[in-house]
Design an enzyme around this catalytic site. Structure first.
Site, short mmCIF file in Angstrom:
data_model
loop_
_atom_site.label_atom_id
_atom_site.label_comp_id
_atom_site.label_asym_id
_atom_site.label_seq_id
_atom_site.Cartn_x
_atom_site.Cartn_y
_atom_site.Cartn_z
N LEU A 12 0.98 -1.21 -0.02
CA LEU A 12 -0.11 0.14 -0.04
C LEU A 12 0.75 1.35 -0.15
CD1 LEU A 12 -2.57 1.84 0.58
CD2 LEU A 12 -2.26 1.20 2.98
N VAL A 13 1.67 1.39 0.86
CA VAL A 13 2.58 2.48 1.05
C VAL A 13 3.70 2.54 -0.09
CG1 VAL A 13 3.87 4.06 2.63
CG2 VAL A 13 2.26 2.64 3.45
N TYR A 143 3.21 -7.26 17.29
CA TYR A 143 3.62 -6.38 16.22
C TYR A 143 3.98 -5.06 16.96
CZ TYR A 143 2.30 -3.06 12.53
OH TYR A 143 2.39 -1.98 11.54
N LYS A 147 7.87 -3.52 16.59
CA LYS A 147 8.00 -2.19 15.83
C LYS A 147 8.78 -1.18 16.82
CE LYS A 147 6.04 -2.45 11.57
NZ LYS A 147 6.69 -1.97 10.64
N PRO A 170 3.03 6.30 11.14
CA PRO A 170 1.90 6.95 10.59
C PRO A 170 0.65 6.13 11.45
CG PRO A 170 3.16 5.32 9.18
CD PRO A 170 3.82 5.34 10.65
N VAL A 173 -3.57 3.82 7.54
CA VAL A 173 -3.43 4.14 6.02
C VAL A 173 -4.48 3.44 5.34
CG1 VAL A 173 -1.91 4.38 4.40
CG2 VAL A 173 -0.99 4.24 6.68
N ARG A 215 -10.62 6.66 15.10
CA ARG A 215 -9.33 6.62 14.37
C ARG A 215 -8.90 7.68 13.77
NH1 ARG A 215 -9.40 2.80 17.56
NH2 ARG A 215 -9.24 0.71 16.98
N ASP A 277 -14.78 -6.79 20.00
CA ASP A 277 -14.25 -6.56 18.56
C ASP A 277 -13.99 -5.13 18.29
OD1 ASP A 277 -14.15 -9.12 17.68
OD2 ASP A 277 -16.20 -9.11 16.63
#
Ligand code: NDP
Ligand code: F7E
Length: 327
Positions: A12-13, A143, A147, A170, A173, A215, A277
């Site tokens: 995507l990026v 994750y 990161k 970011p 996205v 978000r 969720d």
């Protein structure tokens, strides 16, 4: 001559950076500049979990600069299901890329974090110095810790070897070339795909959670410009949050309704209303540091970016990523 290697260049990026480099006027702030060679690498060029393949990629292209995007990426539900895999794959990828950049004397590396690496319980808005001030949200701690370690590595490589390594943070996205997997993608591509199928098949358009979480979303082509700015104009180890304004939070209910409007889907969205969720309620991030450095920046209005993304999805349905997460 600068050789800029974009790892994860087919995602995507990465695709958005390629688009901006090709479409902005040559020589402009975000366009291609004389003496630059851009390489957009995929996992087929090198599986960056493997040290030897990583070194071979660097030795083949001899990058002077790296925008390091390659990662195992997914939305809330992918992260929740595969914490060990997200931790291990991303740790291996990041360790190989940074170590190889160091031993091959790459001049600069920008790696990519995410606002989900921040502590779950912290005063808002999120700012760059808060990354390590508490545990991340439980839904994606694998994750998030992988990161976060990039920021630790960047500081260590700077102190021991003088490396010019930094990172970008970011928010969520979206854009052309996203992963539109129904279960494992991020919310916008997942809901675009779900609404498309609901309209096509005359079935309900089901949204996970109760619609209340907030978000910040950034259009991939805006983010691409910000990466290019950071590559050319920012030379500090500390991360920069690449985000729209902290007040530009959107509820998942509003996102779903915007998608309904764009598709002209008369039946509307149904919310599954399962509270577990929802993931994190919100994680508003400040772009004050970014704007203080870059000056004026025009973000694409959300509805326009959404329309462009949906058009791309409809035009490219046959070849879009609509299966599982990238790996
Ligand atoms: N999407 C989002 O909402 C957000 C993304 N980010 C970060 O932005 C960066 C880019 O994400 P995005 O473009 O969305 O991700 P995508 O899933 O769209 O693309 C991932 C890219 O990484 C490559 N890749 C994955 N695994 C490996 C591997 N083992 N070896 C080499 N290459 C690999 C893929 O190659 P291939 O095409 O061959 O599969 C692809 O080019 C990531 O670092 C992500 O963590 C941060 C915040 C939010
Ligand atoms: C960018 C960030 O992305 C991940 O976190 P997230 O911000 O929660 O991202 P998300 O896009 O998956 O969900 C946003 C919200 O949307 C709701 N939601 C409704 N319906 C669907 C739906 O169909 N799919 C998804 N994924 N979410 C849905 C969902 O319940 C949640 O409230 C991190 O794990 C981490 O990987 C990371 O970096």
């Amino acid at each position: 001559m600068s050789v800029i290697l974009v790892t994860g260049g087919t995602g995507l990026v990465g695709k958005a950076i390629e688009y901006v480099i090709q479409n902005e006027p040559e020589g402009s702030r975000f366009g291609r500049r004389p003496g630059e060679k851009w390489i957009f690498a995929s996992s087929r060029d090198a599986d960056l979990r493997d040290a030897k393949q990583t070194l071979d990629l660097f030795e083949k292209h001899k990058p002077t600069h790296v925008i390091h995007l390659a990662a195992l990426v997914g939305g809330l539900f992918a992260n929740r299901e595969r914490k060990a895999t997200f931790l291990r794959d991303n740790s291996l990828i990041n360790d190989n890329v940074l170590h190889t950049a160091r031993i091959t004397k790459t001049q600069k590396v920008i790696s990519c974090l995410s606002t989900c690496v921040f502590p779950a319980k912290i005063d808002y808005p999120l700012t760059e110095e808060k990354v390590h001030l508490g545990p991340p949200h439980d839904s994606n701690f694998g994750y998030a810790y992988a990161k976060r370690m990039v920021d630790v590595q960047n500081h260590a490589y700077k102190e021991e070897f003088g490396c010019n390594f930094t990172s970008a943070i970011p928010t969520n996205v979206f854009g052309p070339h996203d992963n539109f997997d129904l279960k494992h993608a991020h919310v916008i591509p997942a809901l675009i795909h779900k609404c498309y199928l609901a309209q096509k098949n005359g079935t309900p358009f089901k949204v996970m959670g109760d619609g209340s979480p907030l978000r910040q979303f950034i259009y991939s082509r805006d983010l691409a410009k910000l990466f290019i700015w950071q590559l050319r104009e920012y030379d500090h180890v500390e991360p920069v949050i690449l985000s729209v304004d902290e007040h530009d939070e959107i509820s998942i209910r509003d996102v779903a309704n915007s998608i309904v409007r764009a598709f002209k889907f008369d039946a509307g969205a149904q919310f599954e209303n399962e509270l577990n969720d929802n993931g994190q309620d919100r994680k508003p991030a400040s772009n004050a540091k970014l704007l203080g450095l870059i000056g004026e920046f025009q973000f694409t209005p959300f509805e326009q970016a959404l329309d462009e993304t949906i058009s791309w999805f409809l035009d490219n349905y046959a070849n879009a990523r609509i299966g599982q997460t990238s790996h």
